[in-house]
Design an enzyme around this catalytic site. Structure first.
Site, mmCIF file in Angstrom:
data_model
loop_
_atom_site.group_PDB
_atom_site.id
_atom_site.type_symbol
_atom_site.label_atom_id
_atom_site.label_comp_id
_atom_site.label_asym_id
_atom_site.label_seq_id
_atom_site.Cartn_x
_atom_site.Cartn_y
_atom_site.Cartn_z
ATOM 1 N N CYS A 95 0.808 -1.218 0.000
ATOM 2 C CA CYS A 95 0.000 0.000 0.000
ATOM 3 C C CYS A 95 0.849 1.279 0.000
ATOM 4 O O CYS A 95 1.425 1.637 -1.014
ATOM 5 C CB CYS A 95 -0.981 -0.050 1.182
ATOM 6 S SG CYS A 95 -2.351 1.112 0.994
ATOM 7 N N HIS A 195 -2.986 -5.412 2.763
ATOM 8 C CA HIS A 195 -2.531 -5.493 4.154
ATOM 9 C C HIS A 195 -3.004 -6.829 4.707
ATOM 10 O O HIS A 195 -3.442 -7.707 3.997
ATOM 11 C CB HIS A 195 -3.177 -4.387 5.004
ATOM 12 C CG HIS A 195 -2.756 -3.015 4.648
ATOM 13 N ND1 HIS A 195 -1.579 -2.465 5.046
ATOM 14 C CD2 HIS A 195 -3.387 -2.047 3.930
ATOM 15 C CE1 HIS A 195 -1.487 -1.223 4.615
ATOM 16 N NE2 HIS A 195 -2.570 -0.941 3.930
HETATM 17 N N1 GLN Z 1 -1.889 6.871 2.268
HETATM 18 C C1 GLN Z 1 -2.186 5.981 1.205
HETATM 19 C C2 GLN Z 1 -3.615 6.055 0.697
HETATM 20 O O1 GLN Z 1 -4.520 6.351 1.438
HETATM 21 C C3 GLN Z 1 -1.821 4.561 1.624
HETATM 22 C C4 GLN Z 1 -2.633 4.042 2.794
HETATM 23 C C5 GLN Z 1 -2.198 2.700 3.285
HETATM 24 O O2 GLN Z 1 -1.010 2.330 3.284
HETATM 25 N N2 GLN Z 1 -3.151 1.933 3.757
HETATM 26 O O3 GLN Z 1 -3.835 5.815 -0.459
#
Ligand code: GLN
Length: 247
Positions: A95, A195
């Site tokens: 992510c 995740h």
């Molecule tokens: N900040 C990024 C987004 O919202 C990644 C979020 C995350 O790693 N869950 O797209």
């Protein structure tokens, strides 16, 4: 045989227990009589990246991603990551970590982050959060496994030429909620929105990453022996059933 694993930014990028992916990789090596050495590289620390076989980067919110920009450049990590990726080292990036390997990210509220550019992807924040359990299937070149995971992002990632999707979405959003792709594969860099942590309940995916790292480190080394994965496969099947509504 020992794999040297580098955990980048464990202090900042560790959403939803992403570090569980490291524990999973280490355990699956140890269960086969192999060993792993894990080096954590938080903000302010660096190392000779040529010693590492596999890099892991977890996810993070927009704020944490912004915090890292300075360290990436100042510590030389950005250049070292680019070199390691080009050299065929294995990366698993989740992510926010996946977005960070790309060229740029413009957040939903208009902040512009110039990232590492290790892979040719870019991310544009949207108003809608893409959140939930999801399922995708990896491309054959990345093992062909069905993956169950959890995504939560507002960034919509688009792949440049030469970067292949890690897989195709079966249920959920994936890279951008529009083109059906999920994640990225370039050289031995694997980026995903999943995740969870993703590896314990997707053991085939974990082994594909380990095998790729072993093949690169010691070509002809051999094939990882199968493990008794009843629990892991049951966990996978239960999440898949929950998300897809099938048995
Ligand atoms: N900040 C990024 C987004 O919202 C990644 C979020 C995350 O790693 N869950 O797209």
């Amino acid at each position: 045989m020992e794999l040297r694993i580098c955990h980048l930014y464990p202090d900042v990028l560790n959403l939803y227990g992403d570090r569980g992916n490291i524990r999973c990789m280490v355990k699956r090596l140890e269960w086969r009589g192999l060993s792993a050495q894990v080096t954590e590289l938080p903000i302010g620390e660096t190392a000779d990246f040529s010693q590492f076989d596999l890099f892991f980067i977890g996810g993070g919110q927009d704020f944490e991603q912004g915090v890292l920009l300075d360290d990436l450049r100042r510590s030389g990590k950005a250049a070292s990551i680019r070199a390691a990726a080009a050299d065929g080292k294995v990366f698993l990036a989740i992510c926010g970590g996946y977005q960070m390997l790309g060229r740029s990210y413009t957040t939903w509220d208009g902040q512009g982050f110039d990232f590492i550019g290790a892979i040719d992807v870019h991310t544009q924040g949207g108003q809608q959060r893409m959140i939930g359990n999801y399922v995708f299937r990896c491309a054959d070149e990345s093992g062909g496994h069905e993956i169950v995971g959890f995504e939560n992002h507002s960034g919509k990632t688009h792949l440049g030429s030469g970067v292949h999707p890690l897989g195709q979405v079966i249920r959920g959003y994936g890279n951008n909620g529009e083109d059906g792709t999920e994640g990225a594969r370039w050289n031995n860099v694997f980026g995903t929105y999943s995740h969870g942590p993703v590896l314990p309940k997707n053991p085939g995916f974990c082994d594909m990453l380990l095998q790729t790292a072993l093949d690169r480190k010691a070509p002809g080394w051999g094939i990882l022996a199968p493990l008794e994965d009843t629990l892991e496969n049951t966990a996978h099947a239960n999440v898949a059933k929950f998300v897809l509504g099938t048995t």
